[in-house]
Design a protein around this motif. Structure first.
Motif, short mmCIF file in Angstrom:
data_model
loop_
_atom_site.label_atom_id
_atom_site.label_comp_id
_atom_site.label_asym_id
_atom_site.label_seq_id
_atom_site.Cartn_x
_atom_site.Cartn_y
_atom_site.Cartn_z
N UNK A 71 5.91 2.56 -44.51
CA UNK A 71 4.98 2.41 -43.62
C UNK A 71 3.95 3.31 -43.27
N UNK A 72 4.34 4.78 -43.70
CA UNK A 72 3.51 5.87 -43.62
C UNK A 72 2.39 5.91 -44.56
N UNK A 73 2.27 4.90 -45.83
CA UNK A 73 1.24 4.50 -46.59
C UNK A 73 0.20 3.78 -45.71
N UNK A 74 0.28 3.45 -44.24
CA UNK A 74 -0.66 2.72 -43.76
C UNK A 74 -1.08 3.55 -42.28
N UNK A 75 0.08 3.97 -41.63
CA UNK A 75 -0.09 4.69 -40.52
C UNK A 75 -0.79 5.86 -40.41
N UNK A 76 -0.95 6.65 -41.55
CA UNK A 76 -1.69 8.05 -41.75
C UNK A 76 -2.97 7.66 -41.43
N UNK A 77 -3.72 6.76 -41.87
CA UNK A 77 -5.15 6.23 -41.78
C UNK A 77 -5.71 5.97 -40.44
N UNK A 78 -4.76 6.09 -39.64
CA UNK A 78 -5.13 5.90 -38.09
C UNK A 78 -5.08 7.05 -37.29
N UNK A 79 -4.69 8.19 -37.72
CA UNK A 79 -4.62 9.66 -37.34
C UNK A 79 -5.78 10.51 -37.87
N UNK A 80 -6.27 11.50 -37.02
CA UNK A 80 -7.46 12.32 -37.60
C UNK A 80 -7.12 13.53 -36.91
#
Length: 227
Positions: A71-80
Motif C-alpha cells: 500500500x505504501x507504493x500509493x499512500x506516499x504520493x498523498x504526503x508532502x
C-alpha cells in the motif's frame, strides 16, 4: 529557470475534470492535516505512509500494522514535506491534468494516475533497494501526467514565467517546456549531489505516463497534437 502558469489547450470531451480537481483537493486536505500535527507526529506519519524500500521489500516491519506493505507504493504520493513541495506538484497537476483526464475519461485517468504513482515508486525502489528513508510526494504521478501531455499535445502553448534577466511570461510549445524539464531531471540524476529528491521516481513516472497513454487514451485523441 521557469514556472508554468497555464496552457492554451481547451478540453473537449468532459465538462469538468473533477478527478484532477478532486486529487488536488485531497492532497491539499491531507497536507492541512499534516501541517497541524506535532513535529513528532508528522515524522511518524511520513514514516508510516511514505514509501520506504526496505519496508515494501518486507526487510523491515511495516510501521502501520494494519497497512499492507504494498500500500505504501500509493499512500506516499498523498504526503508532502512542506507547502512548496505541495504547491509545485499541484500547480503542474492543475495545468496539465485536465487535458489528460479529457483525453482518457474520468475513470481511466484515475487508473492512469494511480498506475503512474505505483510505477514511479517501483522505479525509485529499483535503484534504492536498501533505502531506509521515506519517499513522499506526488511528483512521480505528476511526472506521468507530464509524460502523457508531451506525447498527446507537444505543440500546445504553455505560458511559463521564465527567468532570463527578470522573470517574464513567455508562451512556449509544451514539447520544449516539458523536454527541458525531463532533461533537467536526467542532468540532476547524473550529477547527484545527495539532494533529498528521487530523480528516478520522476523519470519512472514520466516513462510510465508515456507508455500508459498508448493504452488508455480515447481512440479519437491523436498523438502529437495540440496545434
Amino acid at each position: 529557470m521557469f514556472l508554468p502558469l497555464h496552457d492554451s489547450n481547451p478540453i473537449r470531451y468532459v465538462k469538468v475534470a473533477y478527478v484532477t480537481y478532486g486529487l488536488i483537493a485531497l492532497n491539499a486536505l491531507i497536507f492541512l492535516i499534516e501541517a497541524n500535527l506535532s513535529p513528532a507526529a508528522f515524522e511518524q506519519a511520513t514514516i508510516g505512509f511514505g514509501m520506504i524500500p526496505i519496508v515494501v521489500r518486507d526487510l523491515y516491519p511495516q510501521p502501520v500494522a494494519w497497512l499492507p506493505d504494498w500500500a505504501n507504493l500509493f499512500t506516499y504520493a498523498f504526503l508532502h514535506a512542506d507547502w512548496l513541495h505541495l504547491l509545485t506538484n499541484m500547480l503542474f497537476l492543475w495545468i496539465f491534468g485536465d487535458n489528460i483526464e479529457d483525453a482518457m475519461g474520468h475513470w481511466r485517468f484515475l487508473l492512469f494516475y494511480l498506475s503512474c504513482t505505483g510505477l514511479a515508486a517501483l522505479a525509485h525502489l529499483a535503484f534504492n533497494l536498501d533505502g531506509n528513508g521515506p519517499l513522499v510526494g506526488a511528483s512521480g504521478a505528476v511526472a506521468g501526467v507530464m509524460g502523457a501531455y508531451v506525447l498527446l499535445y507537444p505543440h500546445a502553448r504553455v505560458f511559463v514565467l521564465a527567468r532570463i534577466v527578470i522573470p517574464i511570461p513567455l508562451p512556449v510549445p509544451a514539447f520544449w517546456m516539458l523536454g527541458f524539464w525531463i532533461a533537467s531531471q536526467i542532468f540532476y540524476l547524473i550529477i547527484d549531489q545527495g539532494e533529498p529528491v528521487s530523480w528516478w521516481a520522476h523519470l519512472g513516472g514520466f516513462a510510465a505516463g508515456i507508455a500508459l497513454t498508448f493504452i488508455l487514451r480515447r481512440r479519437a485523441v491523436p498523438l502529437l497534437g495540440g496545434r
